[in-house]
Design an enzyme around this catalytic site. Sequence first.
Site, PDB file in Angstrom:
ATOM      1  N   GLY A 164      85.248  23.408  36.437  1.00  0.00           N
ATOM      2  CA  GLY A 164      84.382  22.772  36.943  1.00  0.00           C
ATOM      3  C   GLY A 164      82.932  23.151  36.218  1.00  0.00           C
ATOM      4  N   SER A 165      82.860  24.607  36.018  1.00  0.00           N
ATOM      5  CA  SER A 165      81.687  25.305  35.488  1.00  0.00           C
ATOM      6  C   SER A 165      81.678  24.915  33.986  1.00  0.00           C
ATOM      7  CB  SER A 165      81.938  26.650  35.471  1.00  0.00           C
ATOM      8  OG  SER A 165      80.775  27.479  34.769  1.00  0.00           O
ATOM      9  N   GLU A 171      84.194  18.779  42.960  1.00  0.00           N
ATOM     10  CA  GLU A 171      85.016  19.219  44.037  1.00  0.00           C
ATOM     11  C   GLU A 171      85.805  20.412  43.616  1.00  0.00           C
ATOM     12  OE1 GLU A 171      88.176  18.195  47.634  1.00  0.00           O
ATOM     13  OE2 GLU A 171      87.888  16.598  46.030  1.00  0.00           O
ATOM     14  N   CYS A 222      93.094  21.426  49.243  1.00  0.00           N
ATOM     15  CA  CYS A 222      91.700  21.970  49.177  1.00  0.00           C
ATOM     16  C   CYS A 222      91.165  22.239  50.784  1.00  0.00           C
ATOM     17  CB  CYS A 222      90.734  20.736  48.456  1.00  0.00           C
ATOM     18  SG  CYS A 222      90.862  19.159  49.029  1.00  0.00           S
TER      19      CYS A 222
END
Length: 303
Positions: A243-244, A260, A294
């Site tokens: 995600g980064s 997410e 998650c």
Amino acid sequence: MAVQVPSRQLFIDGEWREPILKKRLPIINPATEEIIGNIPAATAEDVELAVAAARRALSRNKGKDWATAPGAVRAKYLRAIAAKVTERKTELAKLEAIDCGKPLDEAVWDIEDVAGCFEYYADLAEGLDAKQKAPVSLPMETFKSYVLKEPIGVVGLITPWNYPLLMATWKVAPSLAAGCAAILKPSELASITCLELAEVCREVGLPPGVLNILTGLGPEAGAPLASHPDVDKIAFTGSSATGSKIMAAAAQMVKPVSLELGGKSPIIVFEDVDLDKAAEWTAFGCFWTNGQICSATSRLIVH
């Protein structure tokens, strides 16, 4: 569990297309560690074709075929997809189970949720029509103001392996309902049912290029999708590290992202709770899907 794994290509512009570099990846059944088939492996060259197809889909017939069509038109396709998924529920659930390793019963529930999700967003697509050009009250009668809801454009959707088709649907269905054209890149660890979604879309006659599906590795397919200048938004579910990287790539063009990422979902235990039930549901939440979820309740906040 007897089920034949279909041999598919990439789904671009409403057609099955062999990857330009002709690369493929093995499909491994995690329960047996046996190779049960293979999937096409897209690269940046295929991403270019998919993005071009998506942009054509938005502009075709001056947008009237999809982007500016009434929400009721898009809803018709979403409901047709839901019906076809329901029709193929048993087969899709078996494919999901052997691809990502979850129990068959859970896979059946997931596929039922997939159909329900397309139905849900079909209703919202229809609801958009009534909300268009909603007036906004202003203190001066000289001016008129209203709200116009428009699709953001081409969206890149990158999804994980633990709920392969359901997590993809959570992104695909709202994108299509809003009038966007989408490019889905599912996890290379579980892509079978996402490719079958492509076949479903082909069967119901979804306009070419509205949904494109590229399987393959993250660095080879996901990264070029996230950084492509003609992709207007990225939605990603997965690890914080990836995600980064996606956020960094999107930032170069000030491109909006929805992320997410990995987290620790707490369960809150108040002082008046039945402790036996709290323990039971904490264990359930923590070990459901072997904790590969998650919302696993692997952390407690206790009064």
